[in-house]
Every structure is written in C-alpha cells, then in structure tokens.
Design an enzyme around this catalytic site. Structure first.
Site, short mmCIF file in Angstrom:
data_model
loop_
_atom_site.label_atom_id
_atom_site.label_comp_id
_atom_site.label_asym_id
_atom_site.label_seq_id
_atom_site.Cartn_x
_atom_site.Cartn_y
_atom_site.Cartn_z
N HIS A 196 0.83 -1.20 0.00
CA HIS A 196 0.00 0.00 0.00
C HIS A 196 0.86 1.26 0.00
CE1 HIS A 196 -3.13 2.64 2.23
NE2 HIS A 196 -3.50 2.54 0.97
N GLU A 249 0.53 -0.31 -4.89
CA GLU A 249 -0.57 0.64 -5.09
C GLU A 249 -0.06 2.02 -4.72
OE1 GLU A 249 -3.87 3.17 -3.44
OE2 GLU A 249 -2.06 2.40 -2.49
N ASP A 308 -1.04 6.63 -5.34
CA ASP A 308 -2.04 7.63 -5.71
C ASP A 308 -1.43 8.69 -6.61
OD1 ASP A 308 -4.13 6.81 -3.55
OD2 ASP A 308 -2.27 7.09 -2.43
N HIS A 353 -1.07 11.52 -1.93
CA HIS A 353 -2.42 11.13 -1.55
C HIS A 353 -3.33 12.32 -1.23
CE1 HIS A 353 -5.64 9.82 1.24
NE2 HIS A 353 -5.64 8.71 0.51
N GLU A 391 -3.94 4.48 -8.53
CA GLU A 391 -5.19 5.12 -8.13
C GLU A 391 -5.23 6.56 -8.61
OE1 GLU A 391 -7.96 6.47 -4.35
OE2 GLU A 391 -6.47 4.91 -4.03
#
Length: 246
Positions: free
Chosen positions: A10, A37, A39, A52, A112
């Site tokens: 993450h 993952e 952002d 993020h 993302e």
C-alpha cells in the site's frame, strides 16, 4: 479471471516508509514486493505527481494545495522527514519517475487516480494518457498492464475515453446497492472495496457476476486468509513486514 498480482504494498512501503515516495518503493522491494498501489493527482502545471492528500501538511511540509504548485516545486518539498530522519530529502515524485522505477524493477502497479476537488475529468484523462504513453510497447506486445482505479466515477469515465485499452477498477468503501449496473456502465474489470465493509455474500455476488474483487487495506495474516477464502482476488497491505508477497 484476475490476471494481476494478489498482494500489493500500500502506497509503496506501507507503514515502513513515507507513503508515495521513491523510498517507499525501495522499501517494498526490499521486502520482496513486486506489486504496488499508489495515488496520482495533478500539479498546477498539469503534470501527474504521486501523492495522496490534495492539501499539504500531513506528509508534505508546506501550506496550501498540491494544485498550487508545479511538479518541480513539489519535487523539491520535504515529503520524508515526517516519517523519520533517515528519509529526509524525499520529495513528491513525479508519476513518470515512479513508473520508471517500477518498470526497471518489474514492479506491477495499481494506479489510483486521486483527483483534487473539481479536477476529476482532467486527472482521469491525464493519468490515463500518461500511462498509455509509458506502456505503449507493452500495449502493442499484449503484455500485462497496470490497472487504473478510482473512487471518482467521472475520473474513470474520462480515463476510459482517453485510453480505453487500459483496464480500470471502481473503488468504493461499502459495495452499494445496484453496483453491478454502475460497474457495467463504467466498463470496469474489478470492484475495489474496504475489506471491513465486505461480507461473504457480497464477495460471492461480485465474483459470480464475473468481476475481479480487490480489498484495502488488510493488515493481518488472519484477515488476509479469511478474505482469500471468501474468493477475494487481491488486496493491499500496510504490513509488508507481516504479510508475505505472493
């Protein structure tokens, strides 16, 4: 069928490094993770950057919004010292730098799309186009590509228009009633949800409908095993020290 890795780090390094930095990617790799993952949102000059929060202050020293600064200005900001002195000097990385590192190390990416308020369409378009351009050779060769995901329906629709060859996942907290119709309209391949909001019945419903099922953020081996037994295809974790990649 879920063709992607099952367990992802993450935001790069989970709880072991400052999130969404190159240091986080190095940390995840050190623990054997070749799936990640992270952002992506837009800087003021329209360049995608990996961060993020739309506002500065939590992980990036400064005031104001990410969208107030260019990608170069953000890259010069302090994004690591909050986590520990060993990480001082880490800046906000450009999306291109993160992709280059991941490609060089053969790290698969769940990207993302994280638009700042009011920037859904622009962010979806920019991230999808950049990803398509970075992976043009892989697209032509039919190789496994990154997966785009977002909570923003407008961003997902914009990404589909900009780069229809890239698969997309729809992020939700709890799986809503009527989810299947929305998923079909969006043309997504997977549903991503908060594991705490998932039930065995919902997991079975998603899988029987033919979609991939991904969960965030799973931090104990026991819960990971339970979710996989329910038919969950993959998940991301902050505890890359406790959960082995696979």
């Amino acid at each position: 069928m879920w063709p992607y890795p099952r367990i992802l780090a993450h935001r790069g390094g989970g709880t072991l490094a400052p999130e969404n930095t190159l240091a986080a990617l190095r940390c995840g790799l050190a623990y054997g993770y070749r799936a990640v993952e992270f952002d992506v949102m837009l800087a003021s000059d329209g360049v995608p950057v990996v961060v993020h929060d739309p506002e500065l202050g939590r992980t990036v020293a400064g005031r104001g919004q990410v969208s107030d600064y260019t990608a170069a200005q953000l890259g010069a900001m302090e994004a690591g010292a909050w986590f520990g002195p060993a990480f001082a000097g880490e800046g906000v990385p450009a999306f291109g730098a993160v992709v280059a590192y991941c490609k060089a190390q053969r790290i698969w990416m769940n990207i993302e799309i994280k638009p700042a308020p009011g920037c859904d369409v622009a962010t979806g378009e920019a991230v999808a186009r950049a990803t398509r351009d970075y992976f043009s050779k892989e697209i032509a060769a039919g190789e496994l590509l990154p997966l785009l995901s977002s909570f923003s329906i407008a961003a997902l629709e914009a990404a589909r228009q900009a780069a229809p060859e890239l698969a997309r996942g729809w992020l939700v907290e709890a799986i809503p009633a009527g989810w299947a119709r929305t998923a079909e309209e969006l043309g997504v391949v997977a549903l991503h949800c908060d594991h705490q909001q998932l039930t065995p019945e919902l997991a079975r419903e998603v899988k029987e409908a033919g979609y991939g099922l991904f969960c965030y953020t799973v931090n104990t081996p026991e819960r990971a095993s339970e979710l996989l037994a329910w038919g969950v295809d993959g998940f991301c974790t902050d505890r890359i020290d406790l959960i082995k990649p696979s």
